[in-house]
Design a protein around this motif. Structure first.
Motif, PDB file in Angstrom:
ATOM      1  N   HIS A   1       3.432 -10.098   4.938  1.00 40.88           N
ATOM      2  CA  HIS A   1       4.377  -8.986   5.067  1.00 40.88           C
ATOM      3  C   HIS A   1       3.756  -7.728   4.462  1.00 40.88           C
ATOM      4  O   HIS A   1       3.303  -7.732   3.312  1.00 40.88           O
ATOM      5  N   LEU A   2       3.722  -6.679   5.257  1.00 43.88           N
ATOM      6  CA  LEU A   2       3.169  -5.393   4.805  1.00 43.88           C
ATOM      7  C   LEU A   2       4.295  -4.536   4.246  1.00 43.88           C
ATOM      8  O   LEU A   2       5.314  -4.302   4.915  1.00 43.88           O
ATOM      9  N   ILE A   3       4.116  -4.067   3.011  1.00 50.30           N
ATOM     10  CA  ILE A   3       5.097  -3.204   2.346  1.00 50.30           C
ATOM     11  C   ILE A   3       4.456  -1.831   2.137  1.00 50.30           C
ATOM     12  O   ILE A   3       3.360  -1.721   1.576  1.00 50.30           O
ATOM     13  N   VAL A   4       5.124  -0.796   2.611  1.00 44.85           N
ATOM     14  CA  VAL A   4       4.609   0.577   2.514  1.00 44.85           C
ATOM     15  C   VAL A   4       5.439   1.351   1.494  1.00 44.85           C
ATOM     16  O   VAL A   4       6.669   1.442   1.625  1.00 44.85           O
ATOM     17  N   GLN A   5       4.757   1.869   0.486  1.00 45.60           N
ATOM     18  CA  GLN A   5       5.428   2.675  -0.531  1.00 45.60           C
ATOM     19  C   GLN A   5       5.206   4.161  -0.241  1.00 45.60           C
ATOM     20  O   GLN A   5       4.142   4.562   0.239  1.00 45.60           O
ATOM     21  N   VAL A   6       6.214   4.968  -0.555  1.00 51.27           N
ATOM     22  CA  VAL A   6       6.141   6.415  -0.341  1.00 51.27           C
ATOM     23  C   VAL A   6       6.389   7.107  -1.676  1.00 51.27           C
ATOM     24  O   VAL A   6       7.376   6.800  -2.364  1.00 51.27           O
ATOM     25  N   SER A   7       5.495   8.010  -2.065  1.00 53.71           N
ATOM     26  CA  SER A   7       5.636   8.716  -3.335  1.00 53.71           C
ATOM     27  C   SER A   7       6.927   9.528  -3.357  1.00 53.71           C
ATOM     28  O   SER A   7       7.340  10.081  -2.329  1.00 53.71           O
ATOM     29  N   PRO A   8       7.578   9.609  -4.514  1.00 55.43           N
ATOM     30  CA  PRO A   8       8.827  10.373  -4.607  1.00 55.43           C
ATOM     31  C   PRO A   8       8.605  11.847  -4.261  1.00 55.43           C
ATOM     32  O   PRO A   8       7.575  12.432  -4.593  1.00 55.43           O
ATOM     33  N   LYS A   9       9.589  12.414  -3.604  1.00 53.60           N
ATOM     34  CA  LYS A   9       9.528  13.823  -3.237  1.00 53.60           C
ATOM     35  C   LYS A   9      10.927  14.412  -3.284  1.00 53.60           C
ATOM     36  O   LYS A   9      11.872  13.845  -2.725  1.00 53.60           O
ATOM     37  N   ILE A  10      11.055  15.542  -3.980  1.00 52.94           N
ATOM     38  CA  ILE A  10      12.342  16.229  -4.047  1.00 52.94           C
ATOM     39  C   ILE A  10      12.502  17.065  -2.786  1.00 52.94           C
ATOM     40  O   ILE A  10      11.700  17.958  -2.510  1.00 52.94           O
ATOM     41  N   VAL A  11      13.533  16.772  -2.008  1.00 57.13           N
ATOM     42  CA  VAL A  11      13.750  17.461  -0.741  1.00 57.13           C
ATOM     43  C   VAL A  11      14.834  18.526  -0.840  1.00 57.13           C
ATOM     44  O   VAL A  11      14.925  19.400   0.024  1.00 57.13           O
ATOM     45  N   GLU A  12      15.634  18.456  -1.879  1.00 58.52           N
ATOM     46  CA  GLU A  12      16.686  19.460  -2.053  1.00 58.52           C
ATOM     47  C   GLU A  12      17.050  19.554  -3.523  1.00 58.52           C
ATOM     48  O   GLU A  12      17.243  18.537  -4.193  1.00 58.52           O
ATOM     49  N   ILE A  13      17.161  20.796  -4.018  1.00 64.47           N
ATOM     50  CA  ILE A  13      17.539  21.009  -5.413  1.00 64.47           C
ATOM     51  C   ILE A  13      18.310  22.312  -5.514  1.00 64.47           C
ATOM     52  O   ILE A  13      18.080  23.256  -4.738  1.00 64.47           O
ATOM     53  N   SER A  14      19.245  22.359  -6.431  1.00 61.94           N
ATOM     54  CA  SER A  14      20.062  23.554  -6.608  1.00 61.94           C
ATOM     55  C   SER A  14      19.202  24.752  -6.987  1.00 61.94           C
ATOM     56  O   SER A  14      18.204  24.617  -7.701  1.00 61.94           O
TER      57      SER A  14
ATOM     58  N   VAL B   1       0.854  -1.191   0.000  1.00 64.39           N
ATOM     59  CA  VAL B   1       0.000   0.000   0.000  1.00 64.39           C
ATOM     60  C   VAL B   1       0.886   1.235   0.000  1.00 64.39           C
ATOM     61  O   VAL B   1       2.066   1.177   0.371  1.00 64.39           O
ATOM     62  N   ARG B   2       0.283   2.376  -0.372  1.00 65.05           N
ATOM     63  CA  ARG B   2       1.006   3.635  -0.336  1.00 65.05           C
ATOM     64  C   ARG B   2       0.822   4.305   1.019  1.00 65.05           C
ATOM     65  O   ARG B   2      -0.169   4.086   1.698  1.00 65.05           O
ATOM     66  N   GLN B   3       1.787   5.113   1.362  1.00 62.34           N
ATOM     67  CA  GLN B   3       1.714   5.850   2.620  1.00 62.34           C
ATOM     68  C   GLN B   3       0.432   6.685   2.667  1.00 62.34           C
ATOM     69  O   GLN B   3       0.085   7.384   1.721  1.00 62.34           O
ATOM     70  N   GLY B   4      -0.296   6.563   3.794  1.00 58.31           N
ATOM     71  CA  GLY B   4      -1.542   7.298   3.951  1.00 58.31           C
ATOM     72  C   GLY B   4      -2.778   6.513   3.587  1.00 58.31           C
ATOM     73  O   GLY B   4      -3.895   6.923   3.932  1.00 58.31           O
ATOM     74  N   GLU B   5      -2.628   5.367   2.895  1.00 61.96           N
ATOM     75  CA  GLU B   5      -3.763   4.530   2.552  1.00 61.96           C
ATOM     76  C   GLU B   5      -4.049   3.545   3.684  1.00 61.96           C
ATOM     77  O   GLU B   5      -3.357   3.518   4.708  1.00 61.96           O
ATOM     78  N   SER B   6      -5.080   2.720   3.490  1.00 58.53           N
ATOM     79  CA  SER B   6      -5.439   1.695   4.469  1.00 58.53           C
ATOM     80  C   SER B   6      -4.999   0.326   3.967  1.00 58.53           C
ATOM     81  O   SER B   6      -5.120   0.023   2.772  1.00 58.53           O
ATOM     82  N   ALA B   7      -4.493  -0.493   4.888  1.00 58.85           N
ATOM     83  CA  ALA B   7      -4.047  -1.853   4.557  1.00 58.85           C
ATOM     84  C   ALA B   7      -4.985  -2.846   5.238  1.00 58.85           C
ATOM     85  O   ALA B   7      -5.253  -2.735   6.436  1.00 58.85           O
ATOM     86  N   THR B   8      -5.477  -3.812   4.452  1.00 55.22           N
ATOM     87  CA  THR B   8      -6.342  -4.872   4.981  1.00 55.22           C
ATOM     88  C   THR B   8      -5.565  -6.178   5.043  1.00 55.22           C
ATOM     89  O   THR B   8      -4.998  -6.618   4.041  1.00 55.22           O
ATOM     90  N   LEU B   9      -5.542  -6.775   6.231  1.00 52.78           N
ATOM     91  CA  LEU B   9      -4.863  -8.050   6.437  1.00 52.78           C
ATOM     92  C   LEU B   9      -5.927  -9.118   6.678  1.00 52.78           C
ATOM     93  O   LEU B   9      -6.673  -9.057   7.665  1.00 52.78           O
ATOM     94  N   ARG B  10      -6.012 -10.110   5.789  1.00 51.26           N
ATOM     95  CA  ARG B  10      -7.037 -11.167   5.869  1.00 51.26           C
ATOM     96  C   ARG B  10      -6.394 -12.512   6.174  1.00 51.26           C
ATOM     97  O   ARG B  10      -5.306 -12.813   5.698  1.00 51.26           O
ATOM     98  N   CYS B  11      -7.144 -13.305   6.942  1.00 53.62           N
ATOM     99  CA  CYS B  11      -6.691 -14.635   7.290  1.00 53.62           C
ATOM    100  C   CYS B  11      -7.862 -15.591   7.089  1.00 53.62           C
ATOM    101  O   CYS B  11      -8.933 -15.417   7.677  1.00 53.62           O
ATOM    102  N   THR B  12      -7.687 -16.607   6.230  1.00 51.78           N
ATOM    103  CA  THR B  12      -8.741 -17.582   5.952  1.00 51.78           C
ATOM    104  C   THR B  12      -8.688 -18.714   6.986  1.00 51.78           C
ATOM    105  O   THR B  12      -7.625 -19.317   7.205  1.00 51.78           O
ATOM    106  N   ILE B  13      -9.832 -18.997   7.596  1.00 53.34           N
ATOM    107  CA  ILE B  13      -9.916 -20.046   8.625  1.00 53.34           C
ATOM    108  C   ILE B  13     -11.113 -20.946   8.323  1.00 53.34           C
ATOM    109  O   ILE B  13     -11.771 -20.789   7.287  1.00 53.34           O
ATOM    110  N   ASP B  14     -11.404 -21.924   9.233  1.00 50.10           N
ATOM    111  CA  ASP B  14     -12.600 -22.747   9.082  1.00 50.10           C
ATOM    112  C   ASP B  14     -13.231 -22.944  10.455  1.00 50.10           C
ATOM    113  O   ASP B  14     -12.755 -22.417  11.478  1.00 50.10           O
TER     114      ASP B  14
END
Length: 322
Positions: A129-142, A47-60
């Motif tokens: 395993h939950l993987i969190v993606q973060v959108s690119p952001k320029i933090v410093e530029i000449s 999921v992307r940063q700021g979104e919601s993540a759903t974790l599901r587990c199948t049982i009986d």
């Protein structure tokens, strides 16, 4: 720290330890998905940063107890929430599925989550395993800089993101986007040929379109022709009518952008023979007020002489007209 990385009160620590012993969920146990067909958690969840993540587990229906854990921290045990984080909520707890949701996910939420179940006195686990993606952001530029031709210069661009972003540079010349260098209105008498011209500088070469009153003019319209070249477009009227007068828009575009300019085709009144004759008469009958001027009253002969020498001029005007 991950989800619910909070300190428990001493009395609650005893409950947590008891629950871990109940489920026999030692910290760091590797996942062995082939041990049973249940519980079956999802594979990796991205999921992307700021979104919601759903974790599901199948049982009986053989499952008697269920729990979700983040590393060594219990999030939910059955319907009971053990986590202080308000972002973690229970979505479902049925005979077939046990799922939770983590809202407004951040990078520290990334990591393994374990679904643990108890059945027939045999604890079983499955991990996602939950993987969190973060959108690119320029933090410093000449900043902008001026430099003499031939000197060296170093430009800096630092960007953050997950996965790590790739930084590319592109030189944009002031003449790369299209811009219209010349677009002038013109006046044409009714019934004559008229041309509107639009010049544009662009790399790559621009494509041209003409509009009148938000309606695009297409090739083949009766009495109108569009001639396009890489940097020039002409809108040609073979027989201008009253309907043709007005404002026209020239649009030049390429893959980098577009620009437009407004051009006016206006009516130009053509001088007539009667207009020329009136101009000649006015010139001939107007007395000269300069030094040595002759009075109209006292010298009628001089006035008639002036009209006689103007007669060839009038004839010349008429010949040029017809």
């Amino acid at each position: 720290m991950g989800v619910c990385g909070y300190l428990f009160l001493p009395w609650k620590c005893l409950v947590v330890v008891s629950l871990r012993l109940l489920f026999l969920v030692p910290t760091g146990v590797p996942v062995r998905s082939g041990d049973a067909t249940f519980p079956k958690a999802m594979d990796n969840v991205t999921v992307r940063q700021g979104e919601s993540a759903t974790l599901r587990c199948t049982i009986d229906n053989r499952v008697t107890r269920v729990a979700w854990l983040n590393r060594s921290t219990i999030l939910y045990a059955g319907n009971d929430k053990w986590c202080l984080d308000p972002r973690v909520v229970l979505l479902s707890n049925t005979q077939t599925q046990y799922s939770i949701e983590i809202q407004n996910v951040d990078v520290y939420d990334e990591g393994p989550y374990t679904c643990s179940v108890q059945t027939d006195n045999h604890p079983k686990t499955s991990r996602v395993h939950l993987i969190v993606q973060v959108s690119p952001k320029i933090v410093e530029i000449s900043s902008d800089i001026s430099i003499n031709e031939g000197n060296n210069i170093s430009l800096t661009c630092i960007a953050t993101g997950r996965p790590e972003p790739t930084v590319t540079w592109r030189h944009i010349s002031p003449k790369d986007p299209p811009y219209i260098s010349e677009a002038k209105g013109t006046g044409v008498p009714v019934g004559q040929k008229g041309t509107l011209q639009c010049e544009a500088s662009a790399v790559p070469s621009a494509e041209f379109q003409w509009y009148k009153d938000d309606k695009r003019l297409v090739e083949g319209k009766k009495g109108v022709k569009v001639e396009n070249r890489p940097f020039l477009s002409k809108l040609i009227f073979f027989n201008v009518s009253e309907h043709d007068y007005g404002n026209y828009t020239c649009v030049a575009s390429n893959k980098l952008g577009h620009t437009n300019a407004s051009i006016t085709l206006f009516e130009l009144n053509e001088p007539t023979s009667s207009t020329l004759l009136q101009e000649v008469k006015t010139t001939a009958l107007t007395p000269w007020k300069g030094p040595g001027a002759v009075s109209e009253v006292n010298n009628g002969t001089s006035r008639r002489a002036g009209c006689i020498w103007l007669l060839p001029l009038l004839v010349l005007h008429l010949l040029l007209k017809f």
